[in-house]
Design an enzyme around this catalytic site. Structure first.
Site, short mmCIF file in Angstrom:
data_model
loop_
_atom_site.label_atom_id
_atom_site.label_comp_id
_atom_site.label_asym_id
_atom_site.label_seq_id
_atom_site.Cartn_x
_atom_site.Cartn_y
_atom_site.Cartn_z
CG HIS A 140 7.82 2.34 0.82
ND1 HIS A 140 8.22 1.04 1.06
CD2 HIS A 140 6.80 2.58 1.68
CE1 HIS A 140 7.49 0.50 2.04
NE2 HIS A 140 6.61 1.42 2.42
CD GLU A 168 -0.74 21.03 -14.26
OE1 GLU A 168 -1.14 19.89 -14.49
OE2 GLU A 168 -1.36 22.06 -14.58
CG HIS A 209 7.17 4.04 6.22
ND1 HIS A 209 6.95 3.08 7.17
CD2 HIS A 209 6.63 3.53 5.08
CE1 HIS A 209 6.34 2.04 6.63
NE2 HIS A 209 6.12 2.30 5.36
O1 2HA Z 1 5.21 -3.80 3.90
O2 2HA Z 1 4.71 -0.73 3.11
O3 2HA Z 1 4.23 -0.01 5.59
C1 2HA Z 1 4.23 -2.97 3.45
C2 2HA Z 1 4.48 -1.61 3.91
C3 2HA Z 1 4.41 -1.35 5.34
ZN ZN Z 2 5.24 1.14 3.92
#
Ligand code: 2HA
Ligand code: ZN
Length: 269
Positions: A140, A168, A209
């Site tokens: 993330h 790059e 996400h």
């Molecule tokens: O909790 O990143 O996508 C792990 C994660 C779910």
């Molecule tokens: Zn995740």
């Protein structure tokens, strides 16, 4: 039998999860990694007796018999270095990939990452394109994630913006970045969708996400995500300012020629 904690694949996995945590890419239990192992190498460390078997919830006949080192569901990357045998596990897929034998790890009764379907399906997809692929990595990173709130999610547009942010980029990910709209994570559906996107690129952004990367080893896959994340950081630094310069398509073609890469078909003018 050699000590498995000294195995190069284990050392590299511990270093990588630790480094990813240090980069701020894996808060709490965020992120997951699966690393395809070589059976002959694993046999130097383990007797290969299954501790128990688990349902995977999907079929992946292409992966039957294959062994993976994976991060555990609910486990923190921060903690892998202190208790690898709790936070990591080694599984062998059996019965057409519908079941996984636990060979080592998850010693507190844990199981593989909730994103196991996306990981395994992505391995199948990448192996078809690149037989050397061994890693699927999810995390993330803040800048890439932030970018999905303010940038067009069209894959060509998103890719071109990243390519323009650092010289790059086109060299590191000439196949570009594919993008999935927000979907419920941890499901077979997002697994199927991610794997489909993996057929044409080694990077797949999950809007709002995080990101998936695939590669031949942990270092390369880390570097791939690192490069895209750096580009996203530059984008967020300049997006609100008047643009005076960029890397032109003509210059991109010079990079292609100099580094022997071919940009995704139709992405450059
Ligand atoms: O909790 O990143 O996508 C792990 C994660 C779910
Ligand atoms: Zn995740």
């Amino acid at each position: 039998m050699k000590d498995i904690l000294t195995a190069p694949f284990m050392v590299e996995m511990i270093r990588t999860t630790t480094n990813m945590y240090a980069h701020g890419w894996d808060e709490r239990n965020g992120g997951n990694i699966s690393l395809l192992l070589d059976e002959a190498e694993v046999k130097e460390y383990l007797d290969m007796q299954p501790i128990h078997t688990l349902e995977t919830g999907f079929a992946a006949p292409e992966l039957c018999g294959k062994i993976f080192l994976v991060t555990g569901t609910g486990k923190y990357f921060k903690n892998v270095q202190y208790a690898p045998d709790v936070n990591l596990g080694m599984v062998r897929l059996v019965e057409n990939g519908t079941r996984a034998e636990l060979l080592w790890g998850f010693t507190d009764g844990g199981r593989f990452t909730s994103e196991f379907p996306a990981h395994m399906m992505s391995h199948v997809a990448r192996m078809k394109v690149d037989p050397k692929n061994r890693v699927v990595m999810h995390c993330h990173p803040a800048n890439l994630l932030a970018m999905t709130y303010v940038h067009d999610l069209d894959e060509k547009t998103f890719t071109r913006t990243l390519w323009q942010m650092c010289t790059e980029c086109i060299v590191v990910f000439p196949d570009g970045v594919n993008v999935l709209p927000w979907m419920l994570c941890g499901t077979n559906e997002i697994g199927v969708a991610t794997a489909k996107k993996m057929e044409t690129a080694r990077l797949v952004v999950w809007a709002q996400h995080g990101i998936y990367g695939a590669g031949k080893d942990l270092d390369e896959t880390f570097g791939l995500i690192e490069t895209a994340e750096k580009a996203a950081e530059i984008y967020l630094k300049i997006a609100h300012l008047p643009l005076k310069n960029t890397i032109t398509d003509e210059q991109m073609h010079l990079l292609e020629a100099r580094f022997g890469v071919k940009a995704r078909e139709g992405y450059l003018n």
